[in-house]
Scaffold this motif. Structure first.
Motif, short mmCIF file in Angstrom:
data_model
loop_
_atom_site.label_atom_id
_atom_site.label_comp_id
_atom_site.label_asym_id
_atom_site.label_seq_id
_atom_site.Cartn_x
_atom_site.Cartn_y
_atom_site.Cartn_z
N GLY A 198 21.86 6.76 -4.99
CA GLY A 198 20.74 6.39 -5.81
C GLY A 198 19.42 6.32 -5.63
N TYR A 199 19.64 8.06 -5.34
CA TYR A 199 17.91 8.42 -5.55
C TYR A 199 17.47 8.50 -6.55
N LYS A 200 15.82 8.37 -6.48
CA LYS A 200 15.42 8.23 -8.20
C LYS A 200 13.79 9.16 -7.81
N LYS A 201 13.58 10.17 -8.93
CA LYS A 201 12.60 11.05 -8.96
C LYS A 201 11.70 9.81 -8.43
N VAL A 202 10.16 10.53 -7.89
CA VAL A 202 9.06 9.31 -7.45
C VAL A 202 7.94 9.68 -7.91
N GLY A 203 7.90 11.29 -7.70
CA GLY A 203 6.53 12.38 -8.16
C GLY A 203 6.59 13.91 -7.98
N THR A 204 5.80 14.23 -8.95
CA THR A 204 5.43 15.94 -8.61
C THR A 204 4.27 15.72 -7.74
N THR A 205 4.55 17.03 -7.11
CA THR A 205 3.12 17.15 -7.29
C THR A 205 3.06 18.70 -6.06
N LYS A 206 2.03 19.32 -6.47
CA LYS A 206 1.90 20.77 -6.31
C LYS A 206 0.86 20.87 -4.46
N GLY A 207 0.66 19.92 -3.65
CA GLY A 207 0.14 19.79 -3.06
C GLY A 207 1.41 19.72 -1.64
N SER A 208 0.97 19.28 -0.60
CA SER A 208 2.18 19.37 0.61
C SER A 208 1.99 17.54 0.81
N SER A 209 1.78 16.55 0.51
CA SER A 209 2.53 15.32 0.34
C SER A 209 1.92 14.60 -0.89
N VAL A 238 2.18 9.93 -2.40
CA VAL A 238 1.96 8.15 -1.91
C VAL A 238 2.96 7.76 -2.35
N VAL A 239 3.57 6.83 -1.82
CA VAL A 239 4.51 6.60 -2.91
C VAL A 239 4.36 5.24 -3.12
N LYS A 240 4.13 4.02 -4.64
CA LYS A 240 3.71 3.33 -4.07
C LYS A 240 4.87 2.16 -4.93
N SER A 241 5.03 2.69 -5.38
CA SER A 241 6.40 1.87 -6.37
C SER A 241 7.86 2.41 -6.55
N GLN A 254 0.70 -1.15 0.03
CA GLN A 254 -0.02 -0.21 0.17
C GLN A 254 0.99 1.37 -0.34
N GLY A 255 1.71 1.32 0.09
CA GLY A 255 3.38 2.02 -0.08
C GLY A 255 2.36 2.84 1.22
N PHE A 256 3.93 4.32 0.94
CA PHE A 256 4.04 5.56 2.27
C PHE A 256 3.93 6.47 1.55
N LYS A 257 3.38 7.33 2.47
CA LYS A 257 3.40 8.59 2.75
C LYS A 257 4.46 9.76 3.30
#
Length: 418
Positions: free
Chosen positions: A359-370, A372-375, A333-336
């Motif tokens: 080894g850091y990889k980009k997992v997403g971009t958002t305009k919000g303040s959180s 959820v990382v599922k993969s 279910q991932g983590f936030k």
């Protein structure tokens, strides 16, 4: 008997005439004129002169005369003889003009016609003082200095500061000089006192003045924030900046503004030519974008000349309160990851790794303040430890500025949570 007496008188007259003519011929054979005499060297007390051979007749030595006036009179008149075509004359005063002439002398001591007297000079002994820069332009430097006793001209030398290249010199007759040089460059300047004679010979003094002078600084470029915080404390109120080094600067000035605020929150002068600064101030907040501009300056006397300001560079420290939490009871279910918004940011990018250092990889971009990382790397979140950080982004005139991006935290994931 009468005829014998008459003949004797005629013979005596003839003998007298022959003797007289012989003496006349000997007078005409006196040493000829020396065609040229020149000064070849000098210091503050000695003068060296050389001359050509006589144009006709014989010379076994030369009479060298010197005086402080062209008439060669008074107690200042001296002479000496030499068998060579040059002479070193000593005992002169520094920074003065004298006169020298030379005559040929034959083996019977007869002195020929002297040369025309030439002006000779000694080197000034006094030091150049009061050297100062009077003006700085984009590609020119103006300077001046005090008149030196005994000097009637000066050698002005220059080369780039710290360079081992040959110094370029220009002889000037005044106590000021303007020279065309390169922009945004600091120079080593040298000024020597000299005395020049009417024949063109120059005696150079050794007591120079020297100092650094600069053309106007160029616009500072490549301003950026290198890091924020201190080791082990990402929230510490510090930020480290760097920029392109000015070749002319005696120091830099910087101003920092909070985004959207007209007055600077920080303004400071750095009095050394370092191409960066560590800013430590409680005004550097983690909840907003800020912007910085920098300019170089030079100082001569009481005058300060500044180059143009750099373009603004936007920056932000780490976003505040970055943390991670589990979403559900299953690892898949991932983590936030959540954070406090940074004022002025357009969006945020989240990076994740299984290793704290690499080894850091980009997992997403958002305009919000959180987020959820599922993969991660194409696979569902699984058992193990994940590391993460968040970068705030701001776009200005087509360029994206990012906040600091150091490691923020880690989270351990289990297969099933109870």
């Amino acid at each position: 008997m009468r005829r014998l007496f008459e003949f004797s008188k005629v013979c005596m007259l003839a003998l007298v005439c022959v003797l007289f003519l012989g003496l006349g011929l000997k007078a005409e054979a006196a040493p000829g004129t020396i065609s040229k005499v020149v000064q070849t060297n000098a210091d503050s007390t000695n003068i060296e002169v050389e001359w050509s051979n006589v144009t006709s007749g014989d010379a076994v030595k030369y009479k060298v005369e010197w005086c402080d006036n062209k008439n060669f009179t008074g107690t200042s008149y001296y002479y000496d003889t030499t068998q060579y075509n040059k002479a070193i004359i000593s005992g002169f005063a520094a920074g003065k003009s004298y006169y020298v002439r030379v005559s040929a002398v034959d083996q019977d001591g007869m002195v020929g016609t002297p040369t025309k007297a030439i002006e000779v000079v000694t080197a000034p002994l006094a030091k150049v003082t009061g050297l100062t820069q009077t003006k700085a332009e984009e590609k020119k430097i103006s300077m001046s200095w005090k008149k030196v006793s005994g000097a009637n001209c000066y050698d002005v030398g220059y080369r780039k500061a710290g360079s081992s290249t040959k110094v370029k010199y220009k002889t000037v007759s005044s106590t000021s000089y303007k020279v065309a040089l390169s922009a945004d460059t600091k120079y080593e300047i040298y000024v020597y006192p000299m005395r020049k004679s009417s024949t063109g010979f120059i005696a150079s003094g050794i007591n120079r003045a020297t100092m650094y002078m600069s053309t106007l600084p160029k616009k500072v470029t490549k301003v950026k924030m290198v890091s924020s915080g201190t080791s082990g404390n990402s929230q510490a109120p510090t930020a480290t900046f760097s920029w392109s080094r000015s070749g002319a600067a005696d120091g830099y000035e910087y101003m920092i503004y909070a985004d959207g605020v007209k007055k600077p929150i920080l303004s400071k002068t750095i009095k050394t030519n370092q191409n960066g600064v560590v800013v430590n101030s409680s005004k550097l907040k983690n909840d907003r974008f800020m912007k910085i501009k920098v300019r170089a300056y030079i100082k001569y006397g009481k005058t300060v000349k500044r180059g143009p300001w750099s373009d603004f560079t936007y920056f932000a420290k780490y976003p505040k309160n970055v943390k991670a939490s589990l979403v559900g009871t299953q690892a898949s279910q991932g983590f936030k990851i959540s954070w406090t918004k940074t004022k002025g940011a357009d969006n945020y990018t989240v990076y994740v790794s299984r290793s704290q250092q690499t080894g850091y990889k980009k997992v997403g971009t958002t305009k919000g303040s959180s987020l959820v990382v599922k993969s991660f790397k194409g696979s569902a979140i699984s058992t193990g430890r994940y590391y993460y950080y968040v970068v705030a982004n701001k776009k200005v005139k087509g360029k994206t500025y990012k906040s600091d991006d150091n490691f923020c935290g880690g989270l351990t994931i289990y297969t099933t949570y109870y």
